[in-house]
Design an enzyme around this catalytic site. Sequence first.
Site, PDB file in Angstrom:
ATOM      1  N   CYS A 156      59.777  20.519  22.875  1.00 47.91           N
ATOM      2  CA  CYS A 156      59.260  20.796  21.514  1.00 47.91           C
ATOM      3  C   CYS A 156      58.964  19.528  20.727  1.00 47.91           C
ATOM      4  O   CYS A 156      58.229  19.579  19.739  1.00 47.91           O
ATOM      5  CB  CYS A 156      60.258  21.637  20.731  1.00 47.91           C
ATOM      6  SG  CYS A 156      60.333  23.315  21.329  1.00 47.91           S
TER       7      CYS A 156
HETATM    8  N1  CO8 Z   1      67.057  42.723  20.017  1.00 50.19           N
HETATM    9  C1  CO8 Z   1      68.277  43.222  19.713  1.00 50.19           C
HETATM   10  N2  CO8 Z   1      69.407  42.552  19.907  1.00 50.19           N
HETATM   11  C2  CO8 Z   1      69.321  41.328  20.446  1.00 50.19           C
HETATM   12  C3  CO8 Z   1      68.092  40.730  20.804  1.00 50.19           C
HETATM   13  C4  CO8 Z   1      66.930  41.498  20.579  1.00 50.19           C
HETATM   14  N3  CO8 Z   1      65.701  41.012  20.883  1.00 50.19           N
HETATM   15  N4  CO8 Z   1      68.313  39.514  21.309  1.00 50.19           N
HETATM   16  C5  CO8 Z   1      69.631  39.314  21.285  1.00 50.19           C
HETATM   17  N5  CO8 Z   1      70.263  40.407  20.769  1.00 50.19           N
HETATM   18  C6  CO8 Z   1      71.704  40.629  20.590  1.00 50.19           C
HETATM   19  C7  CO8 Z   1      72.520  39.721  21.509  1.00 50.19           C
HETATM   20  O1  CO8 Z   1      72.664  40.302  22.781  1.00 50.19           O
HETATM   21  C8  CO8 Z   1      73.818  39.633  20.751  1.00 50.19           C
HETATM   22  O2  CO8 Z   1      74.557  40.805  21.008  1.00 50.19           O
HETATM   23  P1  CO8 Z   1      76.172  40.717  21.144  1.00 50.19           P
HETATM   24  O3  CO8 Z   1      76.628  40.168  19.819  1.00 50.19           O
HETATM   25  O4  CO8 Z   1      76.535  42.128  21.411  1.00 50.19           O
HETATM   26  O5  CO8 Z   1      76.416  39.774  22.265  1.00 50.19           O
HETATM   27  C9  CO8 Z   1      73.394  39.657  19.288  1.00 50.19           C
HETATM   28  O6  CO8 Z   1      72.079  40.245  19.284  1.00 50.19           O
HETATM   29  C10 CO8 Z   1      73.319  38.280  18.668  1.00 50.19           C
HETATM   30  O7  CO8 Z   1      72.603  37.418  19.556  1.00 50.19           O
HETATM   31  P2  CO8 Z   1      72.468  35.880  19.322  1.00 50.19           P
HETATM   32  O8  CO8 Z   1      73.805  35.281  19.053  1.00 50.19           O
HETATM   33  O9  CO8 Z   1      71.657  35.279  20.441  1.00 50.19           O
HETATM   34  O10 CO8 Z   1      71.594  35.905  17.970  1.00 50.19           O
HETATM   35  P3  CO8 Z   1      71.282  34.763  16.961  1.00 50.19           P
HETATM   36  O11 CO8 Z   1      71.576  35.257  15.613  1.00 50.19           O
HETATM   37  O12 CO8 Z   1      71.850  33.442  17.356  1.00 50.19           O
HETATM   38  O13 CO8 Z   1      69.668  34.628  17.068  1.00 50.19           O
HETATM   39  C11 CO8 Z   1      68.043  33.149  18.077  1.00 50.19           C
HETATM   40  C12 CO8 Z   1      69.062  34.268  18.296  1.00 50.19           C
HETATM   41  C13 CO8 Z   1      66.894  33.701  17.258  1.00 50.19           C
HETATM   42  C14 CO8 Z   1      67.518  32.701  19.434  1.00 50.19           C
HETATM   43  C15 CO8 Z   1      68.688  31.963  17.332  1.00 50.19           C
HETATM   44  O14 CO8 Z   1      69.922  31.638  17.901  1.00 50.19           O
HETATM   45  C16 CO8 Z   1      67.825  30.719  17.340  1.00 50.19           C
HETATM   46  O15 CO8 Z   1      66.675  30.705  16.934  1.00 50.19           O
HETATM   47  N6  CO8 Z   1      68.409  29.585  17.751  1.00 50.19           N
HETATM   48  C17 CO8 Z   1      67.702  28.306  17.773  1.00 50.19           C
HETATM   49  C18 CO8 Z   1      66.929  28.258  19.021  1.00 50.19           C
HETATM   50  C19 CO8 Z   1      65.989  27.099  19.100  1.00 50.19           C
HETATM   51  O16 CO8 Z   1      65.571  26.508  18.138  1.00 50.19           O
HETATM   52  N7  CO8 Z   1      65.614  26.813  20.295  1.00 50.19           N
HETATM   53  C20 CO8 Z   1      64.635  25.834  20.556  1.00 50.19           C
HETATM   54  C21 CO8 Z   1      63.931  26.349  21.739  1.00 50.19           C
HETATM   55  S1  CO8 Z   1      62.369  25.763  21.922  1.00 50.19           S
HETATM   56  C22 CO8 Z   1      62.376  24.256  22.699  1.00 50.19           C
HETATM   57  O17 CO8 Z   1      63.221  23.464  22.614  1.00 50.19           O
HETATM   58  C23 CO8 Z   1      61.184  23.976  23.531  1.00 50.19           C
HETATM   59  C24 CO8 Z   1      61.393  24.461  24.875  1.00 50.19           C
HETATM   60  C25 CO8 Z   1      60.117  24.390  25.608  1.00 50.19           C
HETATM   61  C26 CO8 Z   1      59.200  25.532  25.286  1.00 50.19           C
HETATM   62  C27 CO8 Z   1      59.515  26.709  26.119  1.00 50.19           C
HETATM   63  C28 CO8 Z   1      58.425  27.750  26.024  1.00 50.19           C
HETATM   64  C29 CO8 Z   1      58.751  29.064  26.778  1.00 50.19           C
END
Ligand code: CO8
Length: 375
Positions: A156
């Site tokens: 990114c």
């Molecule tokens: N619908 C319903 N429930 C869901 C979903 C969904 N789609 N997804 C997850 N849940 C559930 C989980 O299973 C979990 O359930 P439980 O508590 O029972 O285990 C619950 O919801 C909470 O899940 P999370 O803890 O994962 O939820 P968060 O509140 O943390 O949100 C996010 C998830 C949105 C992913 C958040 O953590 C986030 O945005 N974090 C930052 C991520 C980030 O910035 N990453 C950078 C990645 S990009 C990068 O670096 C470039 C890579 C190269 C590009 C790649 C391209 C493909």
Amino acid sequence: METNIVSGTGLWAPEESISNAELVESHVVSAEHFNRENAAAIEAEEVEERDPSSVRFIVKASGIHNRHVIDKAGVLDPSRMRPRLPLRANDERSIQCDISLVAVREALARAGREAGEVDALLVACSNHQRPYPAIAVEIQDALGAGGWAYDLNVACSSATFGIQAACDAIANGHARCAVVVSPEITSGHNNFELRDSHFIFGDACTAVVIEGRETCRGKTGFEVLGTRLATRFSNNIRNNFGFLNRCETEPRTPHDKLFRQRGRQVFREVCPMVAKHIEEHLAALGLSAGDLERMWLHQANLGMNQLIARTLLGRDPEPGEAPVILDEYANTSSAGSVIAFHQFHQDLEIGDVGVLCSFGAGYSVGSVVLRKVAI
Ligand code: CO8
């Protein structure tokens, strides 16, 4: 030393887009199919059941409502869940070359520059279509540019790392007009089968023209007051796709060769790292967050950007202070902060200062402090 100016930017985004509702509908069908096919293994606890995604969760957890993709039908087809891209022959242009040309030509037009005047071209993005010949050299040729070109990848943060490399090249006399292009086809390496990450990404391509002040043809531009990069190793965002896959004695699962992350840990660890990085960068330039008119932040998660802005400013950001484009485009990897800049800089006054900042896998952080100037 030469003063570097960002003199033009360009954007390509696919016409097709997918709403959260459409994405979730396809995911639910695919998860139900998977659970049916694997009922016995799930019952025996050998395979994990797939839970359905939800629109409400996506919006609440990320702020994303929509994403643009290169092939909507392929991504939404529950039996495929990835773009369907016709194979191109060696004598045809690559997809990344084609989309880059659109963004680069717009950026050059805004800078008042001809393609033949470009003498450095960097393709800075999180995945390149092939290892060699470099996509950058192909674009250089298709554009009719001179000089030299190469590909680089810092996930990114690729665009900001590319901007620093371009600025250094100009400052050292190795180039006069550099272009950093970020053709991000994230739908090619996102895992649309898993609800945790299927909603995160979208496709886009940005281009940034950088040149010395003496050669600028526009009436205004953005002077690069400084660039700063930082990296710190983490496995929390990882993709194990690579050229040694075919040599590994244990075959990897297909999912292991796609994007995966521990999103919550990334959120917790990266936000303070970014806020500190920007604060220190500004301080080194004799500035503070109070001097910033705008923050063009990486567009991964709305909550992350609000937290980073709040940490820096000591208050909630005003609307427009940290523009949001992830609601419409989702996370377009290295293109995200540049899209925010591209769409939200015209209203700034001469002398206004802003910071463009990317962050992501590596971990990596890159910041570029910009001041609007009359040329
Ligand atoms: N619908 C319903 N429930 C869901 C979903 C969904 N789609 N997804 C997850 N849940 C559930 C989980 O299973 C979990 O359930 P439980 O508590 O029972 O285990 C619950 O919801 C909470 O899940 P999370 O803890 O994962 O939820 P968060 O509140 O943390 O949100 C996010 C998830 C949105 C992913 C958040 O953590 C986030 O945005 N974090 C930052 C991520 C980030 O910035 N990453 C950078 C990645 S990009 C990068 O670096 C470039 C890579 C190269 C590009 C790649 C391209 C493909």
